[in-house]
Scaffold this active site. Structure first.
Site, PDB file in Angstrom:
ATOM      1  CG  PHE A 120       3.184   6.973   9.773  1.00 10.53           C
ATOM      2  CD1 PHE A 120       2.991   8.330  10.151  1.00 10.53           C
ATOM      3  CD2 PHE A 120       2.358   5.757   8.979  1.00 10.53           C
ATOM      4  CE1 PHE A 120       1.542   8.815   9.417  1.00 10.53           C
ATOM      5  CE2 PHE A 120       1.345   6.519   8.681  1.00 10.53           C
ATOM      6  CZ  PHE A 120       0.741   7.614   8.654  1.00 10.53           C
ATOM      7  CD  GLN A 235      -1.132  -2.399   7.467  1.00 15.67           C
ATOM      8  OE1 GLN A 235      -1.702  -1.720   7.411  1.00 15.67           O
ATOM      9  NE2 GLN A 235       0.296  -2.494   8.387  1.00 15.67           N
ATOM     10  CG  HIS A 237      -5.631   1.791  10.367  1.00  9.29           C
ATOM     11  ND1 HIS A 237      -4.956   3.007  11.478  1.00  9.29           N
ATOM     12  CD2 HIS A 237      -4.603   2.359   9.181  1.00  9.29           C
ATOM     13  CE1 HIS A 237      -4.338   3.608  11.432  1.00  9.29           C
ATOM     14  NE2 HIS A 237      -3.818   3.599  10.618  1.00  9.29           N
ATOM     15  CG  LEU A 247      -7.163   5.658   7.869  1.00  6.50           C
ATOM     16  CD1 LEU A 247      -7.530   4.485   8.473  1.00  6.50           C
ATOM     17  CD2 LEU A 247      -6.699   6.049   7.184  1.00  6.50           C
ATOM     18  CD  GLU A 250       0.779   4.242  11.286  1.00  6.30           C
ATOM     19  OE1 GLU A 250      -0.159   3.356  11.480  1.00  6.30           O
ATOM     20  OE2 GLU A 250       1.616   4.486  11.841  1.00  6.30           O
ATOM     21  NE  ARG A 284      -0.506   1.170   9.579  1.00  4.10           N
ATOM     22  CZ  ARG A 284      -1.269   2.050   8.454  1.00  4.10           C
ATOM     23  NH1 ARG A 284      -1.512   1.256   7.355  1.00  4.10           N
ATOM     24  NH2 ARG A 284      -0.720   3.635   8.519  1.00  4.10           N
ATOM     25  CG  HIS A 352      -6.069   0.585   6.246  1.00  2.00           C
ATOM     26  ND1 HIS A 352      -6.710   1.219   5.811  1.00  2.00           N
ATOM     27  CD2 HIS A 352      -4.570   0.827   6.141  1.00  2.00           C
ATOM     28  CE1 HIS A 352      -5.457   2.305   5.414  1.00  2.00           C
ATOM     29  NE2 HIS A 352      -5.092   2.325   5.725  1.00  2.00           N
ATOM     30  NE  ARG A 387      -0.091  -0.702   3.773  1.00  2.00           N
ATOM     31  CZ  ARG A 387      -0.276   1.010   4.540  1.00  2.00           C
ATOM     32  NH1 ARG A 387       0.828   1.755   3.467  1.00  2.00           N
ATOM     33  NH2 ARG A 387      -1.310   1.160   5.224  1.00  2.00           N
TER      34      ARG A 387
HETATM   35  C1  LIG Z   1      -9.361   5.560   3.744  1.00  3.24           C
HETATM   36  C2  LIG Z   1      -6.931   4.874   3.821  1.00  3.24           C
HETATM   37  C3  LIG Z   1      -5.527   5.672   3.929  1.00  3.24           C
HETATM   38  C4  LIG Z   1      -4.564   5.570   3.457  1.00  3.24           C
HETATM   39  N1  LIG Z   1      -3.109   6.451   3.670  1.00  3.24           N
HETATM   40  C5  LIG Z   1      -1.932   6.106   3.588  1.00  3.24           C
HETATM   41  C6  LIG Z   1      -0.454   6.798   4.123  1.00  3.24           C
HETATM   42  O1  LIG Z   1      -1.262   7.677   4.499  1.00  3.24           O
HETATM   43  N2  LIG Z   1       0.332   6.813   3.684  1.00  3.24           N
HETATM   44  C7  LIG Z   1       0.010   5.159   2.930  1.00  3.24           C
HETATM   45  O2  LIG Z   1       1.234   5.181   2.231  1.00  3.24           O
HETATM   46  N3  LIG Z   1      -0.345   4.286   2.277  1.00  3.24           N
HETATM   47  C8  LIG Z   1      -1.792   5.064   2.773  1.00  3.24           C
HETATM   48  N4  LIG Z   1      -3.035   3.921   2.317  1.00  3.24           N
HETATM   49  C9  LIG Z   1      -3.064   2.948   1.511  1.00  3.24           C
HETATM   50  C10 LIG Z   1      -2.844   3.458  -0.123  1.00  3.24           C
HETATM   51  O3  LIG Z   1      -2.968   4.690  -0.303  1.00  3.24           O
HETATM   52  C11 LIG Z   1      -2.996   2.549  -1.157  1.00  3.24           C
HETATM   53  O4  LIG Z   1      -2.182   1.141  -0.450  1.00  3.24           O
HETATM   54  C12 LIG Z   1      -2.726   3.103  -2.135  1.00  3.24           C
HETATM   55  O5  LIG Z   1      -3.036   4.359  -2.424  1.00  3.24           O
HETATM   56  C13 LIG Z   1      -2.801   1.923  -3.624  1.00  3.24           C
HETATM   57  O6  LIG Z   1      -2.916   2.482  -4.718  1.00  3.24           O
HETATM   58  P1  LIG Z   1      -2.832   2.038  -5.720  1.00  3.24           P
HETATM   59  O7  LIG Z   1      -2.519   2.883  -7.645  1.00  3.24           O
HETATM   60  O8  LIG Z   1      -2.497   0.534  -5.785  1.00  3.24           O
HETATM   61  O9  LIG Z   1      -4.695   1.578  -5.836  1.00  3.24           O
HETATM   62  P2  LIG Z   1      -5.718   2.724  -6.165  1.00  3.24           P
HETATM   63  O10 LIG Z   1      -5.852   3.829  -5.783  1.00  3.24           O
HETATM   64  O11 LIG Z   1      -6.596   2.008  -5.293  1.00  3.24           O
HETATM   65  O12 LIG Z   1      -6.247   2.668  -7.765  1.00  3.24           O
HETATM   66  C14 LIG Z   1      -6.466   1.302  -8.167  1.00  3.24           C
HETATM   67  C15 LIG Z   1      -7.066   1.864  -9.950  1.00  3.24           C
HETATM   68  O13 LIG Z   1      -7.635   0.683 -10.506  1.00  3.24           O
HETATM   69  C16 LIG Z   1      -8.695   0.698 -11.301  1.00  3.24           C
HETATM   70  N5  LIG Z   1      -9.431  -0.273 -11.463  1.00  3.24           N
HETATM   71  C17 LIG Z   1      -9.738  -1.383 -10.563  1.00  3.24           C
HETATM   72  N6  LIG Z   1     -10.542  -2.640 -10.991  1.00  3.24           N
HETATM   73  C18 LIG Z   1     -10.343  -2.398 -12.434  1.00  3.24           C
HETATM   74  C19 LIG Z   1     -11.250  -2.891 -13.352  1.00  3.24           C
HETATM   75  N7  LIG Z   1     -11.649  -4.324 -13.100  1.00  3.24           N
HETATM   76  N8  LIG Z   1     -10.623  -2.154 -14.514  1.00  3.24           N
HETATM   77  C20 LIG Z   1     -10.760  -1.129 -14.948  1.00  3.24           C
HETATM   78  N9  LIG Z   1      -9.749  -0.270 -14.126  1.00  3.24           N
HETATM   79  C21 LIG Z   1      -9.862  -0.999 -12.415  1.00  3.24           C
HETATM   80  C22 LIG Z   1      -9.521   1.839 -10.734  1.00  3.24           C
HETATM   81  O14 LIG Z   1      -9.865   2.628 -11.087  1.00  3.24           O
HETATM   82  C23 LIG Z   1      -7.999   2.501 -10.103  1.00  3.24           C
HETATM   83  O15 LIG Z   1      -7.856   3.667 -10.691  1.00  3.24           O
HETATM   84  C24 LIG Z   1      -4.343   4.268   2.952  1.00  3.24           C
HETATM   85  C25 LIG Z   1      -5.545   4.038   2.150  1.00  3.24           C
HETATM   86  C26 LIG Z   1      -6.482   4.224   2.547  1.00  3.24           C
HETATM   87  C27 LIG Z   1      -7.638   2.560   2.039  1.00  3.24           C
END
Ligand SMILES: Cc1cc2nc3c(=O)[nH]c(=O)nc-3n(C[C@H](O)[C@H](O)[C@H](O)COP(=O)(O)OP(=O)(O)OC[C@H]3O[C@@H](n4cnc5c(N)ncnc54)[C@H](O)[C@@H]3O)c2cc1C
Length: 575
Positions: A120, A235, A237, A247, A250, A284, A352, A387
């Site tokens: 990566f 960031q 991407h 997306l 990578e 990135r 991203h 990141r």
């Molecule tokens: C397309 C894509 C591909 C990616 N690929 C990778 C990868 O391969 N490897 C890597 O390390 N990272 C990757 N990332 C980044 C990584 O996936 C995210 O940073 C990470 O998954 C975020 O997880 P999280 O639990 O912080 O938030 P999220 O998974 O975004 O979850 C947020 C949660 O909060 C809840 N929520 C939000 N606001 C409220 C509210 N007001 N009230 C109640 N609930 C709320 C939502 O319902 C959800 O359940 C990628 C990101 C994207 C967009």
């Protein structure tokens, strides 16, 4: 005042993505007798984590060390990551991924049955554990299904948290949660609250982020006086599909893909963009800048959705693409009509991820007693100014777990909670939302403000920034803050009123965007993802600090916080 329902738990986790589910499991294990509320605005499996493609980083191979993972992360952060946080992270990362392996995550395998890893960007060796190109789907399923084992995790699915509840002593003791299905307000009260609400890429028009990524947790904390840290670092991407911003992982470059311009040149090899022999596997921030420069020099291609360059996978062959990158093939065919086995995919940089977020310490505690944050919404200072891809899923696990354990201890030290002030706040919040629902008298259109916000952010806080454009962006966004209070809404219904949710999200986006623009304007240097044309160099003398942005009614107030250095001395960032 509106009637509300009252629910009591020991601790409350807002968010059911990777960080939230991992935190809930860790809390359930840390104290099987405590009751844990897991509140999420969407059903947990719809959280953005599900869309992660490429993989999650942790040392696994004999040719790798924790020291190397640490150094890569520090260097990737352009020396703005806190080194004690990074050291803890790299140590815990293999343990967390192994745990998920034991819980059933179907990682891809080497011939000998060991877990396979891929290269990566910015990582010196193959360190990214993967499950073809659907790591997020498998990780979220594994976490969700594991969470179902614990009776003490009580879920509030499709509940939108619109306010933190603050006790008379100033500590956070609950949330006001709007039940989207019924339109009713619930006061969910507990001794501590953790925000795991993900990022806020939707403040930009062109992003890989799902519709739900509106920075809610950042805005909730910010409005209660908790600083947002390092918000200027957004960031891009390098490889998003033009038009949709979907997306292309990578992992395509990790598996050997090339980036080429209109002449078929591998420009990262032919010209000096600072990535050295890493070429397509540079970090990135640098690759996104290189693509923009190629396009500006007239070496890009043009299509119906603007200029782009190519991502060429043809030399990998059909068998490898089908085994390792089946989802990329599907996305290419479906969304741009290109089969990457036969033709190069058009791509351009796309918003991203947010390096910045709610300021926390290494235990995920914020300055507000009782409030914690983890995952993308938080800034524990792992990622600094940039990141490295695949560190963030692991971050969700490592710090979701650590924060939950710490919060469990904290909650035990808290006695009986006096509900009165909390209930009053939830009632006031119910009234506020009642008045917003179907609010005919306002003069502003939601879609118009969202469009203006997106335009301002793209023109002022994109890949390349300038003082004058950032200033204009900040002014535009600050003005929108007034206008968002005067929305005109048309849907008065209570059941699944998505318009009112969109209005609450828009107000959150405006607050987050304002903090971001103010933070960006204050950093007069170029570091990591923040590239300021007027100040093209990194300036450790004056800017080796975290930006702290605090809410005030008259606009964001900018402060500083020291970076924790340590083992690795800041040096020029060259690859
Ligand atoms: C397309 C894509 C591909 C990616 N690929 C990778 C990868 O391969 N490897 C890597 O390390 N990272 C990757 N990332 C980044 C990584 O996936 C995210 O940073 C990470 O998954 C975020 O997880 P999280 O639990 O912080 O938030 P999220 O998974 O975004 O979850 C947020 C949660 O909060 C809840 N929520 C939000 N606001 C409220 C509210 N007001 N009230 C109640 N609930 C709320 C939502 O319902 C959800 O359940 C990628 C990101 C994207 C967009």
């Amino acid at each position: 005042m509106s009637a509300i329902d009252l629910y009591r738990h020991d601790i409350i986790i807002v968010g059911g993505g990777g960080a939230g589910l991992r935190a809930a499991i860790a809390a359930a294990e840390a104290d099987p007798s405590q009751s844990i509320a897991l509140v999420s605005k969407v059903y947990p499996m719809r959280s953005h984590t599900v869309s992660a493609e490429g993989g999650a980083a942790a040392v696994a191979r004999a040719d790798d060390t924790l020291e190397m993972h640490g150094y890569d992360t520090v260097k990737g952060s352009d020396f703005l990551g806190d080194q004690h946080v990074i050291e803890y992270f790299v140590e815990e990362a293999p343990k967390e991924l192994t745990l998920l392996e034991h819980w059933g995550l179907p990682f891809s395998r080497n011939e000998d049955g060991t877990v396979a890893t891929r290269a990566f960007g910015g990582m010196t060796t193959k360190r990214t554990w993967y499950a073809a190109d659907k790591i997020g789907f498998h990780m979220l399923h594994t976490l969700f299904q594991t969470s179902l084992k614990y009776d003490n995790i009580v879920r509030y699915d499709e509940h939108f948290v619109s306010k933190l509840l603050i006790a008379n002593d100033g500590s956070c003791r609950g949330v006001a949660a709007h039940d989207i299905r019924t339109g009713e307000m619930k006061a969910i009260i507990g001794k501590a609250v953790m925000l795991t609400t993900g990022g806020g890429g939707k403040i930009f028009p062109f992003t890989t982020n799902g519709m739900i990524k509106t920075g809610d947790g950042m805005a909730l904390a910010y409005r209660e006086g908790v600083p947002l840290k390092d918000m200027e670092f957004v960031q891009y991407h390098p490889t998003g599909l033009p038009g949709t911003g979907i997306l292309i992982t990578e992992a395509t470059r990790g598996e050997g893909g090339y980036l080429t311009n209109k002449d078929g040149e591998r420009f990262l090899v032919e010209r000096d963009y600072g990535v050295g022999s890493k070429a397509e596997l540079g970090p990135r921030d640098m690759i996104s800048r290189a693509i923009v420069q190629e396009i500006e020099a007239g070496r890009g291609l043009s299509g119906p959705y603007g200029d782009y360059v190519n991502l060429d996978l043809r030399h990998l062959g059909e068998a490898k693409i089908d085994e390792r990158l089946p989802f990329v093939r599907l996305l290419g065919r479906t969304y741009v009509g290109v089969d990457p086995v036969k033709d190069p995919l058009p791509i351009r940089p796309v918003v991203h991820y947010m390096m910045g977020g709610v300021d926390t310490d290494i235990d995920c505690a914020t300055q507000l007693s009782g409030l914690y944050a983890a995952g993308e919404t938080a800034c524990v200072s792992l990622n600094g100014a940039n990141r490295l891809g695949s560190n963030s899923l692991t971050e969700c696990l490592v710090f979701g777990a650590r924060g939950a354990r710490h919060m469990t201890q904290y909650a035990k030290s808290i006695g009986q909670i006096d509900d009165k002030a909390l209930v009053e706040q939830a009632k006031a919040e119910a009234d506020r939302i009642d008045q917003l629902r179907g609010r005919q008298k306002g003069g502003e259109k939601l879609s118009e403000i969202r469009r203006k916000l997106n335009e301002a952010m793209e023109s002022g806080c994109g890949v390349y920034r300038q003082q004058d454009t950032m200033k204009a962006c900040l002014q535009d966004v600050s003005q929108l803050r007034g206008r968002v209070a005067d929305l005109q809404l048309t849907d008065p219904s209570r059941v699944f009123n998505t318009e009112v949710i969109a209005a609450l999200e828009l107000a959150n986006m405006v607050d987050v965007a304002e903090a971001l623009a103010a933070s960006a304007l204050s950093r007069k240097e170029s570091r990591g993802a923040h590239t300021c044309k007027d100040y093209p160099h990194r300036d450790d003398q004056n800017y080796l600090y975290h930006t702290m942005c605090t809410f005030s009614p008259s606009g964001p107030v900018i402060g500083k916080k020291d970076v924790t250095l340590g083992h690795w001395e800041p040096e020029e960032r060259k690859y």
